[in-house]
Scaffold this motif. Sequence first.
Motif, PDB file in Angstrom:
ATOM      1  N   UNK A 201      45.395  16.041  89.399  1.00 29.93           N
ATOM      2  CA  UNK A 201      44.846  14.621  88.671  1.00 29.93           C
ATOM      3  C   UNK A 201      44.385  15.042  87.348  1.00 29.93           C
ATOM      4  N   UNK A 202      44.094  16.305  87.038  1.00 35.67           N
ATOM      5  CA  UNK A 202      43.655  16.418  85.643  1.00 35.67           C
ATOM      6  C   UNK A 202      44.085  16.079  84.378  1.00 35.67           C
ATOM      7  N   UNK A 203      45.530  16.350  84.278  1.00 37.17           N
ATOM      8  CA  UNK A 203      46.323  15.950  83.347  1.00 37.17           C
ATOM      9  C   UNK A 203      45.998  14.308  83.059  1.00 37.17           C
ATOM     10  N   UNK A 273      41.813  23.925  79.548  1.00 41.32           N
ATOM     11  CA  UNK A 273      41.529  23.556  80.921  1.00 41.32           C
ATOM     12  C   UNK A 273      42.834  23.821  81.716  1.00 41.32           C
ATOM     13  N   UNK A 274      43.933  23.515  81.051  1.00 37.42           N
ATOM     14  CA  UNK A 274      45.194  23.402  81.458  1.00 37.42           C
ATOM     15  C   UNK A 274      46.100  24.519  81.268  1.00 37.42           C
ATOM     16  N   UNK A 275      45.397  25.794  81.061  1.00 33.57           N
ATOM     17  CA  UNK A 275      46.230  26.958  80.796  1.00 33.57           C
ATOM     18  C   UNK A 275      47.379  27.365  81.798  1.00 33.57           C
ATOM     19  N   UNK A 276      47.142  26.940  83.095  1.00 37.02           N
ATOM     20  CA  UNK A 276      48.231  27.102  84.113  1.00 37.02           C
ATOM     21  C   UNK A 276      49.357  26.079  84.157  1.00 37.02           C
TER      22      UNK A 276
END
Length: 283
Positions: A201-203, A273-276
């Motif tokens: 849900x972070x994005x 945060x969303x490096x993955x």
Amino acid sequence: MSTIDIARPAPTAAPATSPAVGDGRGNGRLRRLLVQSRRLSGLAVIVAFWQYAAPRGWLGSTTPAPTDVWTAALELIRAGELQAHLLVSLERVAKGLAFGLTAGLLLGLLAGLVKAGEDVVDAPIQALRMLPHLALVPLFIIWFGIGETAKIALITIGPIFPLYINVLHGIRGVDERFVESARSCGVGTFGLIRRVILPGAVPQIFVGLRQALGIGWLSLVVAEQTATTQGIGFLMNDAREFLRTDVIFVVLVVYALLGLLTDQFVRFLERRTLVWRRGFTGV
């Protein structure tokens, strides 16, 4: 006795020439510089058009050129007025966003993670979302008076709704197959939330955060238009009384820059945060 030939060691091959470390760093800096220049090119075009069109009256006879706005800004900075009013406005928006973002995040988590929570929370939130919160100024003045509380309350109410909706839909948008796979591996409820649902849900949450911050700055503009003697909104009202259009444009540019800086900060956090996550970045 036989002679034992001792093999001579093979000649050592010359080490391959590797590119200098500094070259790689220099290329990286150049790429970042080019990316930043490309991102600022749109603003540069707007400012250049503004500078060309304002003296020719294309934007109205009273619209100042960017050079005049810059001169007025320097005067306000030297007098200490811009810094003093800006600090007051930043304090207001920080308090309002702290309350609003916290409320929006918690309500979104409650409605997204708990079905009964959505049943209880969603209907009132959707009903309140339809109300133009910027038109609630007279009501807030009746409830909280004309002091700081009414202004902070107005800034608080706006960011709640976009963040709530994006948190809710970010959680509900997680693929059910991932949830079932985690459960089949013995992952408990809290582990499921922490390892599967929230990362998925972070994005969407970051999208809501960007929208909420924009509405927070918009709410600040309205909150400082009534019954205030401090803040950059008061500075703009005072300039309007004395027909100082250059000062009015200084305040408008400050509002725009503050919104741009906060948006860029959220995008920076998103990249860290969303490096993955490898999403489509354009052609």
